[in-house]
Design a protein around this motif. Sequence first.
Motif, short mmCIF file in Angstrom:
data_model
loop_
_atom_site.label_atom_id
_atom_site.label_comp_id
_atom_site.label_asym_id
_atom_site.label_seq_id
_atom_site.Cartn_x
_atom_site.Cartn_y
_atom_site.Cartn_z
N PRO A 132 0.82 -1.21 0.00
CA PRO A 132 0.00 0.00 0.00
C PRO A 132 0.85 1.26 0.00
CG PRO A 132 0.06 -0.95 2.20
CD PRO A 132 0.74 -1.93 1.29
N LEU A 133 0.29 2.33 -0.51
CA LEU A 133 0.96 3.62 -0.55
C LEU A 133 0.71 4.33 0.77
CD1 LEU A 133 2.58 5.48 -2.37
CD2 LEU A 133 0.46 6.42 -3.23
N HIS A 134 1.63 4.21 1.72
CA HIS A 134 1.44 4.74 3.06
C HIS A 134 1.58 6.25 3.10
CE1 HIS A 134 1.37 0.71 4.66
NE2 HIS A 134 2.54 0.44 4.11
N SER A 135 0.68 6.92 3.81
CA SER A 135 0.73 8.37 3.93
C SER A 135 2.00 8.82 4.65
CB SER A 135 -0.50 8.88 4.67
OG SER A 135 -0.59 8.30 5.96
N SER A 136 2.49 7.99 5.60
CA SER A 136 3.71 8.34 6.33
C SER A 136 4.90 8.36 5.39
CB SER A 136 3.95 7.34 7.46
OG SER A 136 4.08 6.03 6.94
N TYR A 137 4.89 7.45 4.41
CA TYR A 137 5.96 7.41 3.41
C TYR A 137 5.95 8.69 2.58
CZ TYR A 137 8.40 6.06 -0.88
OH TYR A 137 9.23 6.03 -1.96
N LEU A 138 4.76 9.10 2.17
CA LEU A 138 4.64 10.30 1.35
C LEU A 138 5.08 11.54 2.11
CD1 LEU A 138 1.29 9.64 -0.51
CD2 LEU A 138 3.58 9.45 -1.41
N ARG A 139 4.73 11.61 3.40
CA ARG A 139 5.10 12.78 4.19
C ARG A 139 6.62 12.89 4.33
NH1 ARG A 139 0.57 11.30 7.40
NH2 ARG A 139 1.93 10.25 8.90
N ALA A 140 7.30 11.73 4.40
CA ALA A 140 8.75 11.71 4.61
C ALA A 140 9.53 11.89 3.32
CB ALA A 140 9.15 10.41 5.28
N MET A 141 8.86 11.75 2.17
CA MET A 141 9.56 11.78 0.89
C MET A 141 10.12 13.18 0.59
SD MET A 141 8.22 10.66 -2.89
CE MET A 141 8.08 8.93 -2.42
#
Length: 420
Positions: A20-29
């Motif tokens: 899944p495309l995790h929101s936490s991953y996107l925030r850290a990118m």
Amino acid sequence: MLPAQRNGKKWQKALQVPIPLHSSYLRAMTKVYLKKKIAPRIANGHPWVFGNEVDRIAGEVNAGDIVEVTYADGKFAGRGYINPKSQILVRLLTRNKQEFIDEQFIHNRILRAWQYRQKLGYTENCRLVFGEADELPALVIDKFNDYFVLQTLSLGMERWKDAIVRSLETIFSPKGIYERNDVPVRELEGLAQQKGFLSAPFDTNIIINENGLKFHVDIENGQKTGYFLDQQDNRRAIQHIVKGAEVLGAFTYTGTFEIHAAHYGAKSVLGLDISEQAVAQANRNAQLNGLDQVCRFEAMNAFDVLKQWGKDGRQYDVVMLDPPAFTKSREHIQKAVAGYKEINLRGMKMIRNGGFLVTSSCTNLVQPDLFLQTIDMAAKDARKKIRQVTFQAQAADHPIIWGMENTNYLKFLIVEVSDR
């Protein structure tokens, strides 16, 4: 343990579960913001983002990491991998905001590339992945029947090499995988040149079939990935003009065009190349196909020979020229053009009235129009009339993307040559 030696079934099962495309991953990118005034190239689909097109970067910059690229107005541009050591700062992998760059992504892209080749009929030998044209920038994979040769030409793609190998194992169950990363362009990315097995070791001297003929391929030591698949369709284009002809081929490498000429009914074929190793393999290829009585190869400097034999008045019905790239730098385009003009002029002077010139250029910086202009200038200086028979690009397993000049690199031309 090598990636290819891991449990294939277990890996295949894992691939079936999307991450899944995790929101936490996107925030850290890390986010890369483009300048307001940039070339429309990126918006029109080109995956390269140069350093001078970037306004600012928010977040840590770790070479090889996936970053998000944003236009100056805040709109999403895409995701790709970054390398501050490279002139191409970011190479975009996707423009889909919902798409996550993971092993499943890599697997799906390779599978899609394979399905495309299957639709076009390239199933035995083909360029399976052609970098930007298959939305996998800086990745090249050639398929030689059950053997695969790959090049990861950037740091970002190098990071995914294990995933690439696992995907090849899953999709194809290959007999062997080999990397030919012994290319200088990797050094521009801060990478070392290297080559070697990415699977269990195997005999890297193999035989492939092309257009009803057999050819030795040296995966380990041959040029590029061992064989030039991009001309496989063009080699069929000579079949009618060589019947009963005396043929001269220059820059033959391992003799594929010349052996096709002999196969298609040429009276005699002589191939020239400066490399003694290439000539030895070309003669082996002629023997492999039972054509060594018609087709022979000699190790000679083609530039010098064309000049001298032209002065000597030697004549042929067909002259074939397939030189290597004359430049990889924009600064030397004019020198490359001068080189192409000179060898084609010399070639035309050696062609009997009504014979044919078969000529190619793989220099991607010399675009098709410029190449044709160069041949036209050569004909004028040689005092010859030319009539176009065919003008083609590389085989369709090397797809061309409009707007990406590096994907439209091969020019293949046949012209009839006659006296004025």
